[in-house]
Design an enzyme around this catalytic site. Structure first.
Site, PDB file in Angstrom:
ATOM      1  N   CYS A  85       0.850  -1.187   0.000  1.00 19.19           N
ATOM      2  CA  CYS A  85       0.000   0.000   0.000  1.00 19.19           C
ATOM      3  C   CYS A  85       0.886   1.238   0.000  1.00 19.19           C
ATOM      4  O   CYS A  85       1.909   1.268   0.685  1.00 19.19           O
ATOM      5  CB  CYS A  85      -0.883  -0.016   1.249  1.00 19.19           C
ATOM      6  SG  CYS A  85      -2.001   1.382   1.381  1.00 19.19           S
ATOM      7  N   HIS A 126      -9.356  -4.235  -0.768  1.00 17.23           N
ATOM      8  CA  HIS A 126      -8.302  -3.461  -0.111  1.00 17.23           C
ATOM      9  C   HIS A 126      -8.771  -2.030   0.144  1.00 17.23           C
ATOM     10  O   HIS A 126      -8.607  -1.495   1.244  1.00 17.23           O
ATOM     11  CB  HIS A 126      -7.045  -3.466  -0.991  1.00 17.23           C
ATOM     12  CG  HIS A 126      -5.904  -2.693  -0.432  1.00 17.23           C
ATOM     13  ND1 HIS A 126      -4.824  -3.303   0.164  1.00 17.23           N
ATOM     14  CD2 HIS A 126      -5.658  -1.362  -0.379  1.00 17.23           C
ATOM     15  CE1 HIS A 126      -3.963  -2.375   0.566  1.00 17.23           C
ATOM     16  NE2 HIS A 126      -4.448  -1.185   0.239  1.00 17.23           N
ATOM     17  N   GLU A 127      -9.399  -1.424  -0.865  1.00 20.84           N
ATOM     18  CA  GLU A 127      -9.832  -0.026  -0.721  1.00 20.84           C
ATOM     19  C   GLU A 127     -11.009   0.107   0.252  1.00 20.84           C
ATOM     20  O   GLU A 127     -11.082   1.072   1.014  1.00 20.84           O
ATOM     21  CB  GLU A 127     -10.164   0.580  -2.086  1.00 20.84           C
ATOM     22  CG  GLU A 127      -9.025   0.526  -3.093  1.00 20.84           C
ATOM     23  CD  GLU A 127      -7.653   0.889  -2.560  1.00 20.84           C
ATOM     24  OE1 GLU A 127      -7.538   1.710  -1.628  1.00 20.84           O
ATOM     25  OE2 GLU A 127      -6.658   0.348  -3.085  1.00 20.84           O
ATOM     26  N   HIS A 130      -9.747   0.245   3.657  1.00 17.96           N
ATOM     27  CA  HIS A 130      -9.339   1.605   4.024  1.00 17.96           C
ATOM     28  C   HIS A 130     -10.535   2.407   4.532  1.00 17.96           C
ATOM     29  O   HIS A 130     -10.433   3.087   5.557  1.00 17.96           O
ATOM     30  CB  HIS A 130      -8.725   2.343   2.814  1.00 17.96           C
ATOM     31  CG  HIS A 130      -7.268   2.135   2.655  1.00 17.96           C
ATOM     32  ND1 HIS A 130      -6.341   2.618   3.539  1.00 17.96           N
ATOM     33  CD2 HIS A 130      -6.558   1.491   1.694  1.00 17.96           C
ATOM     34  CE1 HIS A 130      -5.125   2.297   3.140  1.00 17.96           C
ATOM     35  NE2 HIS A 130      -5.232   1.593   2.015  1.00 17.96           N
TER      36      HIS A 130
END
Length: 136
Positions: A85, A126-127, A130
């Protein structure tokens, strides 16, 4: 506008607030910032550019795609992955799913659903992590 990449773990660990029409400007900022880092990055969340809102961008098979308020509503086919990342040093192991169904808002803030598989599904997960304050 190209924004600096946020590296503050305390900020990144906070859950992002829902996005609204007043946050449409984030689409261009995310597009510009992702393009500036395209050699090392395939997706971003708004908190990675210092804005704690639920907005993500990702490379959807060559097309940059922005989702507002994305949430995974169904997942299948768990597997182990190792990811890096821009906001974090090194790589980390994590659990991902081969197929996910996502509920999100488009630019008009209409609710939509889309199923993603494979590499694209991994990027989206993954996003969304976040957005949820999850640091892999």
């Amino acid at each position: 506008m190209i924004r600096p990449i946020m590296k503050d773990h305390i900020f990144l660990a906070q859950k992002s607030a829902p996005a609204g029409p007043e946050d449409l400007y984030l689409e261009q900022d995310l597009l510009d910032t992702l393009a500036a880092h395209r050699e090392r990055c395939v997706g971003m969340a708004a908190n990675m550019i210092g804005v704690a809102k639920r907005v993500i961008i990702f490379d959807d098979e060559g097309t940059p795609t922005v989702l507002f308020n994305p949430e995974i509503v169904k997942a299948a086919g768990p597997y182990g992955a190792e990811e890096g990342c821009l906001s974090l040093e090194g790589t980390r192991k994590t659990k991902r799913y081969q197929t996910i169904k996502v509920r999100y808002h488009n630019r008009a803030f209409q609710t939509r659903f889309k199923t993603y598989t494979g590499w694209t599904a991994q990027i989206v997960q993954h996003e969304i992590d976040h957005c949820n304050g999850v640091l892999i």
